[in-house]
Structures are given as C-alpha cells and as structure tokens.
Design a protein around this motif. Structure first.
Motif, PDB file in Angstrom:
ATOM      1  N   UNK A 218       0.824  -1.198   0.000  1.00  0.00           N
ATOM      2  CA  UNK A 218       0.000   0.000   0.000  1.00  0.00           C
ATOM      3  C   UNK A 218       0.869   1.263   0.000  1.00  0.00           C
ATOM      4  N   UNK A 219       0.308   2.362  -0.552  1.00  0.00           N
ATOM      5  CA  UNK A 219       1.014   3.645  -0.587  1.00  0.00           C
ATOM      6  C   UNK A 219       0.762   4.401   0.718  1.00  0.00           C
ATOM      7  N   UNK A 220       1.382   3.917   1.772  1.00  0.00           N
ATOM      8  CA  UNK A 220       1.138   4.502   3.086  1.00  0.00           C
ATOM      9  C   UNK A 220       1.855   5.831   3.277  1.00  0.00           C
ATOM     10  N   UNK A 221       2.969   6.051   2.593  1.00  0.00           N
ATOM     11  CA  UNK A 221       3.674   7.329   2.730  1.00  0.00           C
ATOM     12  C   UNK A 221       2.783   8.480   2.266  1.00  0.00           C
ATOM     13  N   UNK A 222       2.099   8.287   1.162  1.00  0.00           N
ATOM     14  CA  UNK A 222       1.188   9.308   0.655  1.00  0.00           C
ATOM     15  C   UNK A 222       0.020   9.517   1.628  1.00  0.00           C
ATOM     16  N   UNK A 223      -0.510   8.421   2.157  1.00  0.00           N
ATOM     17  CA  UNK A 223      -1.593   8.497   3.143  1.00  0.00           C
ATOM     18  C   UNK A 223      -1.159   9.363   4.324  1.00  0.00           C
ATOM     19  N   UNK A 224       0.070   9.108   4.828  1.00  0.00           N
ATOM     20  CA  UNK A 224       0.562   9.867   5.974  1.00  0.00           C
ATOM     21  C   UNK A 224       0.789  11.332   5.610  1.00  0.00           C
ATOM     22  N   UNK A 225       1.265  11.583   4.404  1.00  0.00           N
ATOM     23  CA  UNK A 225       1.485  12.964   3.985  1.00  0.00           C
ATOM     24  C   UNK A 225       0.195  13.756   3.923  1.00  0.00           C
ATOM     25  N   UNK A 226      -0.843  13.171   3.330  1.00  0.00           N
ATOM     26  CA  UNK A 226      -2.141  13.849   3.281  1.00  0.00           C
ATOM     27  C   UNK A 226      -2.697  14.060   4.685  1.00  0.00           C
ATOM     28  N   UNK A 265       6.921   6.829   9.708  1.00  0.00           N
ATOM     29  CA  UNK A 265       7.119   8.259   9.921  1.00  0.00           C
ATOM     30  C   UNK A 265       8.152   8.810   8.942  1.00  0.00           C
ATOM     31  N   UNK A 266       9.244   8.071   8.766  1.00  0.00           N
ATOM     32  CA  UNK A 266      10.272   8.516   7.827  1.00  0.00           C
ATOM     33  C   UNK A 266       9.725   8.576   6.403  1.00  0.00           C
ATOM     34  N   UNK A 267       8.956   7.563   6.012  1.00  0.00           N
ATOM     35  CA  UNK A 267       8.415   7.534   4.663  1.00  0.00           C
ATOM     36  C   UNK A 267       7.434   8.682   4.428  1.00  0.00           C
ATOM     37  N   UNK A 268       6.615   8.967   5.439  1.00  0.00           N
ATOM     38  CA  UNK A 268       5.686  10.086   5.314  1.00  0.00           C
ATOM     39  C   UNK A 268       6.409  11.413   5.174  1.00  0.00           C
ATOM     40  N   UNK A 269       7.468  11.601   5.971  1.00  0.00           N
ATOM     41  CA  UNK A 269       8.261  12.826   5.893  1.00  0.00           C
ATOM     42  C   UNK A 269       8.933  12.942   4.528  1.00  0.00           C
ATOM     43  N   UNK A 270       9.418  11.812   4.003  1.00  0.00           N
ATOM     44  CA  UNK A 270      10.081  11.829   2.692  1.00  0.00           C
ATOM     45  C   UNK A 270       9.087  12.176   1.585  1.00  0.00           C
ATOM     46  N   UNK A 271       7.849  11.674   1.698  1.00  0.00           N
ATOM     47  CA  UNK A 271       6.845  11.990   0.693  1.00  0.00           C
ATOM     48  C   UNK A 271       6.543  13.487   0.699  1.00  0.00           C
ATOM     49  N   UNK A 272       6.389  14.045   1.891  1.00  0.00           N
ATOM     50  CA  UNK A 272       6.126  15.481   1.989  1.00  0.00           C
ATOM     51  C   UNK A 272       7.283  16.298   1.413  1.00  0.00           C
ATOM     52  N   UNK A 273       8.520  15.866   1.706  1.00  0.00           N
ATOM     53  CA  UNK A 273       9.679  16.577   1.178  1.00  0.00           C
ATOM     54  C   UNK A 273       9.695  16.519  -0.349  1.00  0.00           C
ATOM     55  N   UNK A 274       9.311  15.363  -0.877  1.00  0.00           N
ATOM     56  CA  UNK A 274       9.251  15.213  -2.325  1.00  0.00           C
ATOM     57  C   UNK A 274       8.191  16.076  -2.961  1.00  0.00           C
ATOM     58  N   UNK A 275       7.173  16.454  -2.162  1.00  0.00           N
ATOM     59  CA  UNK A 275       6.116  17.331  -2.644  1.00  0.00           C
ATOM     60  C   UNK A 275       6.457  18.804  -2.433  1.00  0.00           C
ATOM     61  N   UNK A 276       7.663  19.051  -1.933  1.00  0.00           N
ATOM     62  CA  UNK A 276       8.094  20.426  -1.727  1.00  0.00           C
ATOM     63  C   UNK A 276       7.728  21.012  -0.381  1.00  0.00           C
TER      64      UNK A 276
END
Length: 616
Positions: A218-226, A265-276
């Motif tokens: 599952x794309x949980x990093x994106x879920x956490x970012x949203x 938590x790390x994956x969510x933070x990385x997704x947000x960073x990738x989104x600027x």
C-alpha cells in the motif's frame, strides 16, 4: 507522533500484550473488546496496569452494526451503547470506534443514518465519550471514508468524528487526497495497516492478510502525507489482523510493529519533502539518519563446531586459506574479493550454518545508528585495541549483519589481522566476488525480515516468486540495491524443512560470481569437488528449450552445470554438496542477465531432497 497499537495485533493475554507494547516503546494501545472480555483483570485493574506501564488507553473497539436499523433495533443498540460507555468510564478511555453497519442495516438513506448517529453522539456526550465513526470497506450502505465523513459533518456534534483506517481506504483504491480537506478536529482517530496486493474478497483480505507498514504494497507514505497536511496531531495506531502475528512471540511482534511505525514516519516525511513541503506539521513525522545503499558484500561467515569439511570444500572450489585470526578462533579463506570466515564456536554438535554477513557501507556508525533506531538488537564483537571494530546487529532470522567500511577497491583492512596477504595468484577465480546470499526465514518472521532489510539496510524488495519443491512451495523474496552490488534472497521454506533438532534443516547458501565458470568447474573437478549431480532429464529439457551448440551442452552435462537465458544475457551456475545446512554456488553472469536461474531452482530442490532423504 503518538504511536499506538491495537491489542488484536498480538498473541497472548491482555496482560502479556500490554507488557510487550510498553517494552517495545509504544505510547498507547487500543483495547479490543474480546481481549477485555477474556481477561482476568477488571477494567479498573487494566486502567492501573496501563498507568504503571506508562501506556495511554486510546480507544475501545469495536462497536458494530449500530446505524441504518429500524426503530426497535435502534433502541436496543442505544442501550448497548450506554453499557459500553459506562465500561469505558471504568477503563478511563474516552474514545470508542463505531464501525459502519455490515449486518443489520436495512435503511440506507443518509438522513436516517445521520439521525441515528446523532442520537449515538448525544448519548456519548452524556458519558464524556467521543465516537470515531469508521467506514468499513464492506459496509452495507457506508463503505467509503468520504461518505462516512459527510455523515459526521451532517450530524455536526462535538462527540462524533471520523476514524480513518488506511486498509479500508487503500484496499478499495480510494484516492487519499480528499483527506486534506477534512477538519483536523473531526478526525478522532487514525489506524494504519499495510497489505500485499491480493485478488481476494476484501473481508477475507482484511481479516487474515494485513501486515505492518512496510511489509505490504500500500502507498502509506502518501496516506501519511495527506494526513499531516490536515493538521491532525492525534494517535496513529496499528490495527493488524494477521493469523501469523497472532501465533508469534508477543514481544518480538511488538518490536516489529514499533519498527514499522518508525519506518512509516520517515516515509511520510520523505513523501512530503518530495512534494516540496519544508515546514513542520502538528503531526510530527520523525526522520532517521539517512544512509545510502550498501556498496557490496564484504564477507560471509559460517559457524560450526567442526569446520574441516567446509575447509576442504573451499579449497576444492579454489579458495586459499589466508590464515587464523591472531586473537579469535576463526579462519579466513579468500578467492579474489570473495571472503569467507569460518568460525569454530557453539555447541559441540552444531552443524555448519551461515551465521553472519558483512556489508560494505559508506558510514558504518551512521548506518548502525539508523538500525538501532529501527529496533535492531546490537551484536558488538570484542576487539583488541589494534583490531577492526565492526558495527553489528541481529536480523530477524538471527543472522548477524556487520557494517564494514567500504574501501572502493574491494579490499578490506581487517584481513591483515589474519597475517600478511599471500602472493597474488591468477586463476579462474581471480575476479571472484560474493554475488548473493540466500537466507532461510522462519515462517512466522518472513514479513518482519522484509521490513527489516528494507528499512535498516536500504534494500529494495522485488516481487516475490514461488518455487516448487518436493515438500511444497518455497516463497522466495529478493532484496537488493539498485546496482545489484548487494543481493539477499530470503526464502520462506515449507514447515517440514524448518526444524531438525537444534540445527537449521532448511538449507542456505552463499553464491560467488566468477568470470569463467567452465574453467572454475574444471579446476574444482580436478581438486575432487563433489558437485550436486543434475539429472539427465534436465539436459534433455534444456536442449528443447534453448538452441544450444552440441559441444556446449555436452560441457554443461559433463560438469553438472545449469543454464538459463533471457533477452538480456545468460547465466551459468553449479552447486556443491551440502555441509550441515550450508552449500555453495558458483555463478557466471553474461551480458546483463539479472536473475538467479529461477527455472533451475526446482531441479536443485528435488536433488537436495533426495540426498537428505537417502542420508537419513
């Protein structure tokens, strides 16, 4: 981030589950109703025990099949709710999970649903309780989290909010972007789960095959970012229904669970960073020390009470003895840049088994710090003042992973501890390196191993394969770096192969890559190497599958070599006989062939099975 876990994720009694969660470092827990009903502790004792352990009691669940019913059943449901609210007061829990109705609903009109949920919210308010309403993916009338949230908004009561569950959202492929439009104050609770992508009815999928974050697809990093973008700052809790986890050691599973939330938590933070996104959110997603992928294998270690058979085997393959360590009971054998450490330790009856793998990394201290934050148990080795100090930790299957300082040229400074290097010797194995290491995984820890190696070592899991063997299917999972300098193959063996007294019954191996496999095999044959004998039927089938030159096919047959080919290149390999639970493989990759000779694996399994059977 406030970390939580539902008690349903774990094996054991409620007391054991609470103790394991506290030991693993969780902030709080969800009390699953059945765990309380079957516990010998009173609600008041549960409350005190949680306080003693430093755990918050975050949620009571589940409250099922409330809304969308006729008036008579609604009255009964409200009485049932009152009883649960009173119980929660004794527990000291202020939030209950209400699942969308899957069994008793007969009225799907949103006005009816909202009206009944409004009555539940008013009752909850009278008890000081909040209701987190969750859309089950198989709900009769409400199975979409946006629908559930619209009902919450229509009720507009301070004691009714939404529970977001990643499984119910992602199993239906719902878009997670609309989460950002939700008011953070109306998100009362968040549950996360991962899962493999399966073609299965969603209820069975949910009840048996959920896994911890990082162990599924599952794309949980994106879920956490949203979720972070909403401003939510409450608990993020694991709710995992998995038959294996509920049979496994409770403390070990709790540690695996906590590791998954650290990774998430790390994956969510990385997704947000990738989104600027550069700012901080109320939901703090902690990051780990960032480390690049490993750069190669440094060594493989095999441990046994008696290493004489292994020394003979290595010598026949063309390895040279480098010598004994000056302070430890270990010997080093080398071929090119391939290094094998033989350790004489353990019980007198211990058969040879792979005990450790050395991995080259850019910064061992930083990589070790990351692994420890991911709950990897440290396994330091004693060293004298003038000896290499390895940073090490234990993998889920007990294999020790040592982080070595990569030199860039394939050399290793620690080898000087075994005496001066012998004079250079050219031969078919002069360019040898460790190609891959194949490790067996206990059935109850396979998913844990995948998360462990991907999070602690930055290896990428590839799609798994299933290989037929005489005792059942063997699940094989490759974990590797982008440039394939490190390749680990994790095998989940059939149960009948996993236990044999105190020794490993399922065989593991180290594969070495050479430039000229035919020359290596001929030289090994002259030295008396016992190859794994390949059936004649295999070569007849090989001739049918590939248009091979007759002389080349005869060479393969003569030397018990196996062959595979794909559009990218060719693959030649052979196996040795097994010593203890260990055998060795020699491979040659031609062109850009990137696989492992998968069509040949059933042949190996069958031959090894017959040898084990005949030796019993």
């Amino acid at each position: 981030m406030h970390t939580g876990i539902a008690t349903v994720c774990l094996s054991g009694t409620l007391q054991e589950k609470m103790a394991a969660c506290a030991k693993a470092g969780f902030d709080g827990i969800e009390i699953f109703e059945q765990d309380l009903v079957t516990s010998s502790m009173s609600p008041e004792e549960v409350r005190r025990r949680a306080a003693d352990l430093g755990l918050t009691l975050d949620l009571y669940q589940p409250f099922r099949d409330f809304e969308g019913v006729d008036d008579g059943l609604l009255a009964a449901n409200l009485r049932r709710a009152d009883a649960k609210f009173e119980l929660m007061g004794r527990l000291g829990i202020d939030t209950i999970l209400a699942c969308s109705n899957v069994a008793t609903a007969t009225r799907g009109d949103d006005d009816v649903l909202a009206g009944q949920l409004s009555q539940l919210a008013r009752r909850a308010g009278g008890h000081g309780v909040k209701v987190a309403y969750e859309a089950l993916a198989w709900g009769r009338y409400v199975n979409d989290y946006e629908h559930a949230h619209r009902l919450v908004q229509a009720v507009d009561h301070p004691n009714l909010g939404t529970c977001l569950d990643s499984f119910h959202i992602l199993s239906r492929d719902w878009d997670t972007a609309p989460i950002e439009k939700m008011e953070a104050s109306k998100i009362f609770f968040v549950q996360v789960a991962d899962a493999p992508k399966l073609s299965l009815d969603v209820l069975s999928w949910s009840r048996h095959y959920r896994v911890f974050p990082g162990e599924g697809q599952f794309e949980l990093a994106k879920f956490m970012g949203h979720l972070a973008r909403t401003g939510y700052d409450g608990a993020v809790s694991l709710e995992i229904f998995n038959d294996v986890f509920r049979q496994s050691d409770v403390e070990r599973t709790a540690v695996d669970a906590m590791r998954s939330l650290v990774w998430l938590q790390e994956q969510g933070a990385a997704w947000l960073a990738g989104e600027g996104e550069t700012g901080r959110f109320p939901l703090q997603l902690d990051t780990l020390p960032r480390v690049p992928e490993p750069t190669g294998f440094n060594f493989a270690e095999i441990k046994a009470a008696d290493t004489s058979q292994l020394e003979t085997l290595l010598g026949q393959l063309g390895f040279s003895p480098r010598g004994s360590h000056r302070t430890k009971d270990v010997r080093l054998w080398t071929m090119g840049q391939a290094r094998v450490v033989l350790s004489q330790s353990g019980p007198a009856a211990a058969e040879p088994a792979i005990s450790a793998v050395g991995i080259d990394v850019e910064n061992p201290l930083l990589a070790s710090s990351r692994a420890q934050q991911l709950k990897a148990p440290a396994v330091p080795r004693k060293a004298q003042a003038d000896e290499e100090v390895f940073q090490g930790f234990a993998a889920p299957d007990s294999t020790e992973i040592f982080l070595c300082q990569g030199s860039g040229d394939g050399t290793a400074g620690w080898t000087d501890e075994f005496g001066p290097a012998p004079a250079g010797r050219r031969g078919p194995g002069a360019g040898a390196v460790i190609d891959h290491v194949n490790l067996a995984q206990p059935w109850q820890h396979f998913d844990e191993a995948v998360l462990f190696y991907s999070s602690a070592l930055a290896l990428t899991p590839q799609p798994f394969a299933e290989v037929p063997s005489p005792t059942g299917l063997v699940r094989s999972q490759v974990m590797d770096t982008a440039d394939r300098s490190v390749r680990l193959v994790l095998n989940l063996a059939p149960l009948v192969q996993q236990v044999d007294g105190g020794n490993k019954a399922y065989q593991e191996h180290v594969a070495f890559r050479v430039d000229n496999l035919v020359a290596t095999a001929r030289a090994a044959k002259k030295r008396g190497l016992r190859f794994l004998r390949i059936p004649a039927n295999y070569y007849e089938d090989l001739a049918a599958r590939f248009d091979l030159e007759t002389g080349f096919l005869d060479t393969l047959r003569e030397l018990d070599l196996l062959y595979d080919r794909d559009p990218a290149g060719e693959f030649l390999h052979f196996y040795t006989a097994t010593v203890g639970s260990v055998f060795l493989e020699m491979v040659e990759r031609r062109g850009s062939y990137d696989g492992y000779g998968a069509p040949n694996a059933p042949v190996r399994h069958a031959v090894q099975y017959e040898l084990r059977r005949d030796s019993c």
